[in-house]
Every structure is written in C-alpha cells, then in structure tokens.
Motif scaffolding. Structure first.
Motif, PDB file in Angstrom:
ATOM      1  N   LYS A 223       0.829  -1.206   0.000  1.00  0.00           N
ATOM      2  CA  LYS A 223       0.000   0.000   0.000  1.00  0.00           C
ATOM      3  C   LYS A 223       0.866   1.260   0.000  1.00  0.00           C
ATOM      4  O   LYS A 223       0.612   2.211  -0.756  1.00  0.00           O
ATOM      5  N   ARG A 227       1.091   3.960  -3.121  1.00  0.00           N
ATOM      6  CA  ARG A 227       0.693   5.343  -2.877  1.00  0.00           C
ATOM      7  C   ARG A 227       1.837   6.308  -3.203  1.00  0.00           C
ATOM      8  O   ARG A 227       1.628   7.365  -3.810  1.00  0.00           O
ATOM      9  N   LEU A 392      -8.228  -2.087  -4.960  1.00  0.00           N
ATOM     10  CA  LEU A 392      -7.220  -1.667  -3.983  1.00  0.00           C
ATOM     11  C   LEU A 392      -6.573  -0.352  -4.414  1.00  0.00           C
ATOM     12  O   LEU A 392      -6.451   0.587  -3.615  1.00  0.00           O
ATOM     13  N   LEU A 396      -6.728   3.380  -2.646  1.00  0.00           N
ATOM     14  CA  LEU A 396      -5.533   4.102  -2.201  1.00  0.00           C
ATOM     15  C   LEU A 396      -5.479   5.505  -2.792  1.00  0.00           C
ATOM     16  O   LEU A 396      -5.165   6.476  -2.095  1.00  0.00           O
TER      17      LEU A 396
END
Length: 403
Positions: A223, A227, A392, A396
């Motif tokens: 993650k 990002r 996902l 994000l």
C-alpha cells in the motif's frame, strides 16, 4: 609591588589553564576522530576490507559515501546506475559479465540527477565498458533524491584518495558517527544484514526483509509503495536535458549504454492511471525514445528497453489474491527481486529463451506509438480481470485525495 606580582602570576596561571584546556580538547577530538575513522560505522572509506562483512542495521547510512569510494578503489568496467530498485534487484554476479569487474552504483532514493552525478564520478575514476541504467517515471527529477549524496564526493582533478581522506576525516567529527562507533564497539548496532559493499554494491535481501517488517508487513508495504508511486511529482522537463548530456558524455568515452525502465508492479502503473498521470508518463516515454534515437544516429552504442507495463512478471499475484506470505517476483509493489533482475540482464544482453516473451521490449520512436496502444489495451484488460487489485488501487488513490 605585591599586587603587580600577584597579577603577573595570575596571568601565567590563566595561560597555563588555557593551554591545558586546549591540549585536552585537541587530544579528545583527535581520539574521537581516530576512533570514528578506524571503526568507520558507515563504511565511508572501505573496499575489500573485513569491515564490509560486518552485520549492520537494515538502513544504510551514508551509502553514497561508501559507493563513491568503492568505485574509485575497485574501478569497475561494468556499472549499474539507478535507485533502490536497481540497487536491490540487479545482481552483480551475472554470468554475462564473467571476467569483468561489476559494481552496482545505484543508491536508495536516487533521482535521475543523483544517477547522472554517479555516472560522472565513475567515468572519472574508471574506464567504463558498459553502463546499465535503471530509470522510471517517479524518480526522473533534476533535484537531489538521496540527501546524503554530497556533491563534494565526486572525483575532480588531482589525487582523489587524498581528497577523500580529508573529506572523511572532516566527517569523523560528527556526533552521529561517534555515537554509532561506540555502539559498534559495544556490539549494539542492531546487526541485521551486510552492507551492499559486501555484494559489489547490490543490496542485501536480508535488509529488505527487515525493512518490510518495520513497515508493518508486506501488505502495508504494498500500500505504501503504491501510494508513493502515485504521488510522485518528477521534474521531467528539467531533467531531460542533463540526462541527454550525460548519455552523450558516456558515449564519447566509448561506453556501451543500456537503459531500462524498471518493472515495478502493475499496481504502480495502474495508480498513475487512476491518479491522472498516464498521459504525462507517455510523454516521458516519447522523450526518452527521442533522446536514444538521436544518440544512436550520432554513433552511440545505446539501447532502451521497457520492462514495465502489464506482463507476466509485473502482474505477479499480490497477497490479497494468492494467500501466500510472499510474492514470487516482488518484495512489494515497487521493488522487484533479483530473479527479475537476472531476466532483465538476459533480455538486454543475451535474449535467452527462458525469459517470458512478453517481458521486456526494445523501444524506439518508430515503434513507440504501437507499444503505447498495446500498453493501454493491456491496462484496461488488467483492470477488468483483476478486480481486487483495481479496487485496492482506486481505494488508495481516493484516500490520498481526501487527505
């Protein structure tokens, strides 16, 4: 008379105190500097020394110091350049360069400007035969990426090792170095992994395991890296000219240059798309292809390969899908394992049949439009067929918009 005599003796006594204080201060400082220089907790002036085998913390302090020194001492003929992706993923023990000195000069957090400076340094201290340069959209910036990469470390005229000795001695007076020298002597420096110098500049995978653990595990690391990729704001326009000049400079020194676009996970390119940066990325690819085409027309032995996109390697199943503890080709979304790095080298130098057909393609301006069309089709297909990954990434990107 008595008063004058007392005053005179007082002056002598004061001067004696000052001399003693200066002597003790100088002795302490020289002792501290000597300890720091000999212990060298950051390995800023080591090559082929027992110290580089010492276990150390996972985060390498002053890595550019150590690598610039090692390059000058080792004088590699094959040099890798780039960021932590290349530093971690491109193996220095490849059979492709048997008999040649190979060094991974990539550094963590490096921008394209940092890599340009490292190329300049290496070309001044060694005769480079081959330069392998990993590049990507987020790090293509003309600003400093690794803040520990002091430009004074670059070789100029004169005796580099004498110059480095002076720089290194100045660095030994730092408080952080003293603290870590004492910790090293006491054996409390969190011994986790070996320095990249122990592997000719390639990052120890044991360091990465610890770093991911410190980030909260692989899922959280995926993650975070996705990002970060989406949030990148490279200064591409400012960086293209110095990058082009660096390529031409290496060409005049008869070096073979292999540029490759890092194969970050498909999640990262998807993040660029959902964060409205896809068009900017395509413009960047056009600029790269143009630079390489112009250099080749001038007789330069330079080639550009793209290992990114949506292929059988970059679409490696993430933990939300494969229910495993690790990924086959990636540490997380940004950094690929050295099994991928080995395939990158094979594709660029050997075209091995053992590499997936869809992994790695040579770019030039003529074929680029068709390549980009295919990449867009592959991207849309990835979004349709990988709903968990797509959701996902969208989550994000949306979450960061609200922050």
């Amino acid at each position: 008379m008595k008063s004058n005599t007392s005053y005179h003796f007082g002056q002598i006594e004061f001067r004696s105190y000052v001399k003693i204080l200066c002597f003790l201060s100088a002795t302490i400082l020289i002792s501290i500097a000597s300890m720091n220089y000999l212990v060298d907790p950051y390995l800023i002036h080591q090559w082929d020394s027992p110290l580089i085998q010492r276990l150390r913390p996972p985060k390498e302090r002053l890595s550019p110091w150590g690598k610039t020194y090692a390059i000058a001492a080792y004088k590699p003929s094959v040099l890798y350049l780039g960021s932590s992706r290349t530093e971690l993923g491109l193996p220095t023990g490849s059979h492709l360069f048997t008999g040649q000195k190979v060094f991974n000069g990539a550094i963590s957090g490096a921008s394209i400007a940092d890599a340009i400076i490292m190329a300049k340094h290496a070309s001044r201290v060694s005769q480079l035969d081959t330069v392998i340069w990993g590049i990507d959209y987020p790090s293509f910036s003309n600003t400093v990426g690794n803040t520990e990469f002091d430009r004074e470390l670059i070789a100029g005229r004169g005796n580099y090792f004498l110059y480095r000795f002076i720089l290194d001695v100045k660095r030994t007076f730092a408080i952080d170095m003293t603290r870590d020298s004492i910790a090293a002597l006491l054996g409390s420096l969190d011994p986790i992994c070996r320095s990249s110098l122990a592997f000719n500049g390639q990052r120890d995978s044991a360091c990465m395991n610890k770093i991911i653990e410190m980030q909260g595990g692989i899922r959280q690391a995926i993650k975070t890296e996705t990002r970060n990729f989406a949030n990148a704001t490279p200064s591409i326009g400012e960086a293209l000219r110095p990058f082009s000049f660096s390529i031409k400079k290496l060409c005049t020194q008869q070096a073979k240059i292999r540029l490759y676009i890092n194969p970050t996970h498909a999640l990262t390119l998807s993040a660029l798309y959902w964060n409205n940066k896809w068009d900017s990325m395509e413009t960047w690819l056009h600029s790269l292809a143009s630079i390489v085409d112009n250099a080749r027309q001038s007789g330069c032995n330079v080639r550009l390969f793209d290992f990114s996109g949506f292929n059988s390697i970059t679409t490696d199943a993430i933990l939300w899908v494969n229910e495993a503890d690790t990924m086959r080709y990636y540490w997380e979304a940004s950094h690929y394992r050295d099994n991928v790095g080995a395939m990158i080298l094979e594709r660029m130098f050997n075209s091995s049949d053992s590499i997936p057909d869809d992994f790695g393609i040579e770019l030039n301006s003529e074929m680029l439009p068709a390549h980009l069309r295919k990449m867009r089709l592959d991207r849309d297909q990835y979004h349709r067929q990988h709903l968990i990954e797509t959701q996902l990434v969208q989550t994000l990107v949306t979450a960061q918009d609200r922050e």
